[in-house]
Design an enzyme around this catalytic site. Structure first.
Site, PDB file in Angstrom:
ATOM      1  N   TRP A 101       0.888  -1.244   0.145  1.00  0.00           N
ATOM      2  CA  TRP A 101       0.098   0.054   0.103  1.00  0.00           C
ATOM      3  C   TRP A 101       0.953   1.339  -0.182  1.00  0.00           C
ATOM      4  O   TRP A 101       0.629   2.219  -0.653  1.00  0.00           O
ATOM      5  CB  TRP A 101      -1.008  -0.144   1.130  1.00  0.00           C
ATOM      6  N   ASP A 169      -1.496   6.727   6.676  1.00  0.00           N
ATOM      7  CA  ASP A 169      -2.580   5.953   6.062  1.00  0.00           C
ATOM      8  C   ASP A 169      -2.854   5.002   7.368  1.00  0.00           C
ATOM      9  O   ASP A 169      -1.968   3.987   7.292  1.00  0.00           O
ATOM     10  CB  ASP A 169      -2.061   5.322   4.761  1.00  0.00           C
ATOM     11  N   LYS A 193     -12.534  -1.617   6.768  1.00  0.00           N
ATOM     12  CA  LYS A 193     -11.587  -2.557   7.364  1.00  0.00           C
ATOM     13  C   LYS A 193     -12.082  -2.466   9.001  1.00  0.00           C
ATOM     14  O   LYS A 193     -12.433  -3.683   9.534  1.00  0.00           O
ATOM     15  CB  LYS A 193     -10.099  -2.272   7.122  1.00  0.00           C
TER      16      LYS A 193
HETATM   17  C1  LIG Z   1      -6.855  -1.694   1.996  1.00  0.00           C
HETATM   18  C2  LIG Z   1      -5.953  -0.602   2.101  1.00  0.00           C
HETATM   19  C3  LIG Z   1      -5.816   0.600   1.222  1.00  0.00           C
HETATM   20  C4  LIG Z   1      -6.947   0.595  -0.091  1.00  0.00           C
HETATM   21  O1  LIG Z   1      -8.001   0.832   0.191  1.00  0.00           O
HETATM   22  P1  LIG Z   1      -9.164   1.243  -0.958  1.00  0.00           P
HETATM   23  O2  LIG Z   1     -10.271   1.879  -0.108  1.00  0.00           O
HETATM   24  O3  LIG Z   1      -9.538   0.015  -1.569  1.00  0.00           O
HETATM   25  O4  LIG Z   1      -8.441   2.388  -1.968  1.00  0.00           O
HETATM   26  C5  LIG Z   1      -4.971   1.486   1.334  1.00  0.00           C
HETATM   27  N1  LIG Z   1      -4.021   1.666   2.381  1.00  0.00           N
HETATM   28  C6  LIG Z   1      -4.052   0.302   3.326  1.00  0.00           C
HETATM   29  C7  LIG Z   1      -3.205   0.595   4.282  1.00  0.00           C
HETATM   30  C8  LIG Z   1      -4.989  -0.694   3.229  1.00  0.00           C
HETATM   31  O5  LIG Z   1      -4.946  -1.453   3.972  1.00  0.00           O
END
Ligand SMILES: *Cc1c(COP(=O)(O)O)cnc(C)c1O
Length: 356
Positions: A101, A169, A193
């Site tokens: 990511w 993030d 998540k």
């Molecule tokens: C799942 C995830 C993403 C991607 O998320 P989207 O909503 O599909 O763009 C980005 N960063 C991390 C750390 C993730 O776990």
């Protein structure tokens, strides 16, 4: 309790009580005979939900008034582009590469900006978090992934950024670990998540980061979205409603500190088994191991595949690793009950006895 435990990394399992509440209110939100799926995004009911969600998040994370909370679309990935668009202002931007990511975030930043990678554990198979960054003072910000979802790495202590604003993030560990928001200029997360369903992204931004950016379309402008209280355009109303329910659920569980301790306990059950088994292995530096995503392998591809299949037959599903990794990944976010991890540990012991 529902019979199936969904160990997917996202969209992920929701608490049963939240699902039942959604079911209960689906045809008539709070006795209105109108479904939340039909409610107008500029109605007082909906603003009530936005304000309640923001207030609950503020309380759960002790967010001071110097920050703004905003709901956005385009997923976590759209922020990979919006962050440099809003905050670079012609300067260099710095990133730490800890896996799949963060590499995607770097790729996006690179399109428009001079992008420095100030730390990376790529050469070592992403097995640890780089802490010595040496960030040049003139960088606009430093970006980290607080929990590397695919690699199973999680920051508990944060790296020194040489005074440069830190952006995180936190897609896979927001409200799963008690970060001090004051350490961040921005923290953001897709809600699928740890905080609800897909289609919604939450961002917490320190107000001094917000400036007018010339040539920036409003739809990509954090300042505009904040000024419009997250309804610059039609917001993902149902997803915001679900996140509001999740925030209330987190509060009912005792808040972030209590859930974080429970997450560390759940993860420790798995790491202890893996380390003493002589059969399973995890390659992450112990202090950097994630309490949200536990990765491991039997070091035999055929057995790994069999593990995922046999676990699914016992109603423990989605245990395969991310497509960028190998072996297994167990995602144990806030909503994953301790009993589920106990059931998995029991399965892992039996699987080892059978195939070792
Ligand atoms: C799942 C995830 C993403 C991607 O998320 P989207 O909503 O599909 O763009 C980005 N960063 C991390 C750390 C993730 O776990």
């Amino acid at each position: 309790m529902r019979p199936v435990y969904n160990f997917s990394a996202g969209p992920a399992m929701l608490p049963e009580s939240v699902l039942l509440k959604i079911q209960d209110e689906l045809l008539s939100y709070q006795g209105s005979n109108v479904s939340m799926l039909e409610v107008n995004h500029r109605s007082s009911e909906f603003f009530g939900i936005i304000d309640h969600a923001k207030a609950t998040l503020k309380e759960l994370m002790n967010i001071p008034d110097t920050y703004s909370i905003v709901f956005l679309q385009g997923g976590t990935s759209q922020q990979f582009a919006m962050i440099p668009m809003n905050f670079a202002k012609g300067r260099r931007v710095a990133y730490v590469d800890t896996g799949f990511w963060s590499a995607k975030a770097i790729e996006e930043a690179h399109i428009l900006n001079d992008t420095l990678v100030v730390g990376s554990s790529k050469e070592d198979g992403y097995s640890y978090l780089p802490m010595d960054l040496n960030v040049p003072e003139d960088c606009a910000y430093v970006h980290i992934t607080t929990n590397a979802t695919s690699e199973g790495l999680m920051y508990r202590d944060l790296p020194d950024t040489n005074g440069v604003p830190l952006i995180g993030d936190a897609c896979s560990n927001i409200l799963g670990f008690p970060y001090d928001i004051n350490d961040f200029a921005m923290l953001y997360a897709g809600t699928q998540k740890n905080l609800g369903m897909s289609g919604l992204t939450l961002a917490i931004i320190r107000n001094d980061m917000l400036h007018d950016v010339e040539g920036l379309p409003y739809i990509f402008d954090y300042k505009k979205h904040i000024q419009e209280n997250s309804v610059y355009n039609t917001s993902p109303t149902f997803a915001i409603y679900v996140t509001d329910l999740m925030l209330t659920w987190v509060k009912e569980q005792g808040g972030v500190e209590a859930l974080s301790q429970q997450n560390e306990r759940k993860a420790a059950m798995l790491y202890e088994l893996i380390d003493r088994s002589g059969f399973y292995s995890n390659w992450v530096k112990p202090s950097d191991r994630s309490s949200m995503n536990v990765v491991f392998t039997t070091n035999d591809e055929t057995l790994d595949t069999l593990f995922v299949e046999e676990a699914a037959q016992e109603d423990m599903i989605n245990l395969g690793a991310h497509r960028s990794s190998r072996g297994m990944r167990v995602s144990i976010y806030n909503a994953m009950p301790v009993e589920a991890v106990e059931k998995l540990v029991d399965f892992m012991n039996r699987f080892q006895e059978k195939y070792q």
